[in-house]
Enzyme design. Sequence first.
Site, mmCIF file in Angstrom:
data_model
loop_
_atom_site.group_PDB
_atom_site.id
_atom_site.type_symbol
_atom_site.label_atom_id
_atom_site.label_comp_id
_atom_site.label_asym_id
_atom_site.label_seq_id
_atom_site.Cartn_x
_atom_site.Cartn_y
_atom_site.Cartn_z
ATOM 1 N N ASP B 12 0.872 -1.178 0.000
ATOM 2 C CA ASP B 12 0.000 0.000 0.000
ATOM 3 C C ASP B 12 0.912 1.232 0.000
ATOM 4 O O ASP B 12 1.482 1.590 1.027
ATOM 5 C CB ASP B 12 -0.867 -0.035 1.274
ATOM 6 C CG ASP B 12 -1.794 1.156 1.364
ATOM 7 O OD1 ASP B 12 -2.143 1.736 0.327
ATOM 8 O OD2 ASP B 12 -2.184 1.506 2.509
ATOM 9 N N GLU B 72 -1.306 -1.309 -4.707
ATOM 10 C CA GLU B 72 -2.566 -0.565 -4.832
ATOM 11 C C GLU B 72 -2.482 0.447 -5.964
ATOM 12 O O GLU B 72 -1.490 1.168 -6.113
ATOM 13 C CB GLU B 72 -2.930 0.138 -3.518
ATOM 14 C CG GLU B 72 -4.326 0.739 -3.565
ATOM 15 C CD GLU B 72 -4.794 1.285 -2.236
ATOM 16 O OE1 GLU B 72 -5.016 0.488 -1.312
ATOM 17 O OE2 GLU B 72 -4.932 2.510 -2.116
ATOM 18 N N ASP B 145 -2.220 0.387 7.555
ATOM 19 C CA ASP B 145 -1.509 0.277 6.270
ATOM 20 C C ASP B 145 -0.938 -1.133 6.072
ATOM 21 O O ASP B 145 -0.869 -1.627 4.946
ATOM 22 C CB ASP B 145 -0.387 1.322 6.215
ATOM 23 C CG ASP B 145 -0.910 2.696 6.596
ATOM 24 O OD1 ASP B 145 -1.254 3.460 5.701
ATOM 25 O OD2 ASP B 145 -1.010 2.976 7.804
#
Lengths: 182, 182
Positions: B12, B72, B145
């Site tokens: 991420d 992502e 996260d």
Amino acid sequence: MTNKKKRILGIDPGLAIVGYGCIEVSGNRMRPVEYGVIRTGPEDDLAVRLALIYDGCAALFSRLAPDEAAVEELFFGRNVTTGMTVSHARGVILLSLRQHGIHLCEYTPMVVKRTVTGDGRADKVSVQAMVQRLLGLGSVPQPDDAADGLALAICHAQHSPLAALLGERKGPAVKRPKKQGT
Amino acid sequence: MTNKKKRILGIDPGLAIVGYGCIEVSGNRMRPVEYGVIRTGPEDDLAVRLALIYDGCAALFSRLAPDEAAVEELFFGRNVTTGMTVSHARGVILLSLRQHGIHLCEYTPMVVKRTVTGDGRADKVSVQAMVQRLLGLGSVPQPDDAADGLALAICHAQHSPLAALLGERKGPAVKRPKKQGT
């Protein structure tokens, strides 16, 4: 402000084309050293193109050994996608500058235009004509991205003596990244 | 679709925090390997922070040796500045994956949520609860996260067997970047 020679590399970030222009400055004299572009093609994945830019920058920074770099600050008010794509490339360029210990400053297109031509809204042709004149080039530097790189370098040459002077009085006006292992 | 073990690393991207989660997949079994974050502080220049992320990724990729990565895909409809800042970090992460020869796929947050919970509009708490359950973790993975990193890895584990199967029939549905010197 000494007459010691200083090499400045201007960089116009992009994913398909990274434009660069290197000049040598001594007092208030400037001479062109080299300008050009690093290209990547849409047939490759984003990660491959970033690696090509990274390798191209590493080769360029080693060969030209600039003392300082001027990198265009991005502004994409409307086209978010383009802004994010160019930012991927810009991240890789800033990383490589850092790894080569090259001090960098950022300038918006408007500041570059204003510094080079006196008009922050000058068109591309006017900027290129001034770049040619200021560097005593036989023709307009091509492609546009290389000319933009030279314009960035000229812009930084005009700003940095002032920044250095201010720095002597109240700390560095132009931030120098701390040294770190490459 | 074999029962050969495969390591998947979910990432991420962010400038202040890069979240990651690594899982090992064998057939339809998944087990957590490691999850955590790489942090950088606002007291450092952008170039310094990018170098910290690059060095952190290099150490992580070498240690975990993932076979594949899921990153992502960014979507910032309104906050252009945040999107461009995160894209600088994302560029450096993709570069490092490429340099380590790690095959990467990209997933939007909506696809990750839909794959993990069945609902593309699921909230953070629901996603984290499913991540905990699917990986048999004693508690909800923290920080957020890192949980997002694990969710990306799980998402890729669900998608990649199908992609591999399709790939056998009509070329790779999941693009694998060409090899290049690191």
